[in-house]
Design a protein around this motif. Structure first.
Motif, PDB file in Angstrom:
ATOM      1  N   ALA A  75       0.833  -1.197   0.000  1.00 50.70           N
ATOM      2  CA  ALA A  75       0.000   0.000   0.000  1.00 50.70           C
ATOM      3  C   ALA A  75       0.871   1.251   0.000  1.00 50.70           C
ATOM      4  N   GLU A  76       1.949   1.218   0.751  1.00 52.95           N
ATOM      5  CA  GLU A  76       2.832   2.386   0.838  1.00 52.95           C
ATOM      6  C   GLU A  76       3.411   2.733  -0.532  1.00 52.95           C
ATOM      7  N   ILE A  79       0.604   4.341  -2.536  1.00 55.04           N
ATOM      8  CA  ILE A  79       0.295   5.668  -2.000  1.00 55.04           C
ATOM      9  C   ILE A  79       1.315   6.698  -2.475  1.00 55.04           C
ATOM     10  N   ALA A 116      -6.071  -1.217   0.530  1.00 51.01           N
ATOM     11  CA  ALA A 116      -5.517  -0.414   1.618  1.00 51.01           C
ATOM     12  C   ALA A 116      -5.084   0.962   1.116  1.00 51.01           C
ATOM     13  N   ALA A 117      -4.492   1.005  -0.071  1.00 53.65           N
ATOM     14  CA  ALA A 117      -4.063   2.288  -0.637  1.00 53.65           C
ATOM     15  C   ALA A 117      -5.265   3.167  -0.961  1.00 53.65           C
ATOM     16  N   ARG A 119      -8.188   3.077   0.546  1.00 49.24           N
ATOM     17  CA  ARG A 119      -8.739   3.541   1.828  1.00 49.24           C
ATOM     18  C   ARG A 119      -7.905   4.693   2.387  1.00 49.24           C
ATOM     19  N   GLU A 120      -6.593   4.584   2.315  1.00 50.73           N
ATOM     20  CA  GLU A 120      -5.701   5.585   2.902  1.00 50.73           C
ATOM     21  C   GLU A 120      -5.748   6.900   2.125  1.00 50.73           C
ATOM     22  N   THR A 121      -5.786   6.812   0.794  1.00 48.24           N
ATOM     23  CA  THR A 121      -5.740   8.019  -0.034  1.00 48.24           C
ATOM     24  C   THR A 121      -7.119   8.608  -0.305  1.00 48.24           C
ATOM     25  N   TYR A 149     -13.968   2.489   1.584  1.00 49.60           N
ATOM     26  CA  TYR A 149     -13.148   2.995   0.479  1.00 49.60           C
ATOM     27  C   TYR A 149     -14.053   3.076  -0.754  1.00 49.60           C
TER      28      TYR A 149
END
Length: 259
Positions: A75-76, A79, A116-117, A119-121, A149
């Motif tokens: 995910a990092e 992102i 996950a990416a 959701r985070e972004t 997300y």
């Protein structure tokens, strides 16, 4: 104006005639295109196309076919690659059990990283799902329960059950030229249950050209044929369909700007 919400502008003959592709899109009323990243190894060229055209945006992601060639995506990593202004979505990612080009466990791992990416972004997840309805629904629902997300199921050809599950999760559904095929009767019926404010249209160019261009390389201008078919199928005024699906695109891909 109409939007091609999913195309691969770095593939096929489009790379040899980009000016022509853009001109024909304008003539067909296609005001915006979303260029999809299917291999992280091609991210730079997809982003370059988006940067070169005011009406083209792009995503970052790795197609499930590439999960063995591009394993261990994090995910990092996604992102970080999603930071440029023109990157407005995550994907396409998902599950494809039709071709089995990559082991299922690797597909699932990459899919989870993309979720996950997203959701985070807050950037929409572009989902590829083929012959993997149950696993797609289960993974997306479990992850949605962990934290919402935004998402769109692109080039939808799956079951009505998957459509209903995704709609229940608040997802959008994007329809390609496949809906114009004579054999696509089940899909044509499923399209009728999609709320108008959750519908997108796409080409998936250079693949899956709609009737009457079937068998030819696809391109963004051909999205008008899918829109025309849906207008008749759904008894929906073409201009209203074009306006609504365009509004839906800009609502979902909120990092974009209208032309």
């Amino acid at each position: 104006m109409i939007v091609d919400s999913h195309c691969h502008l770095n593939y096929g003959s489009m790379t040899e005639d980009m000016d022509g592709v853009m001109q024909r899109a304008r003539e067909a009323g296609v005001g915006t295109m979303l260029a999809i990243n299917a291999r992280l190894s091609e991210y730079d060229e997809v982003l370059a196309i988006a940067n070169a055209h005011d009406n083209v945006w792009c995503t970052v992601g790795s197609h499930p076919h590439e999960a063995e060639k591009e394993p261990g995506i994090t995910a990092e990593q996604l992102i970080e690659l999603a930071k440029p202004e023109k990157v407005v979505g995550i994907g396409e990612s998902g599950l494809d059990y039709f071709y089995e080009h990559a082991p299922r466990d690797l597909q699932k791992a990459n899919f989870l990283a993309h979720i996950a990416a997203s959701r985070e972004t807050g950037l929409p997840l572009v989902v590829h799902a083929r012959d993997a309805d149950e696993d797609t629904a289960v993974i997306m629902k479990e992850e949605m329960d962990r934290g919402a997300y935004p998402a769109v199921i692109h080039c939808f050809t799956a079951s009505r059950a998957l459509a209903e599950a995704c709609l229940d999760m608040g997802c959008y559904i994007s329809i390609s030229g496949i809906v114009t095929f004579k054999s696509a009767t089940d899909l044509q019926e499923t399209v009728k249950i999609i709320p108008r404010d959750r519908l997108l249209i796409e080409t998936d160019a250079p693949y899956l050209a709609p009737v009457p261009k079937r068998g030819k390389p696809n391109e963004p201008s051909y999205v008008k044929y899918t829109a025309e078919f849906l207008s008749h199928l759904l008894d929906w005024d073409y201009d209203d369909l074009a306006r609504t699906t365009t509004d839906n695109f800009f609502t979902l891909f909120s990092k974009t700007r209208r032309p």
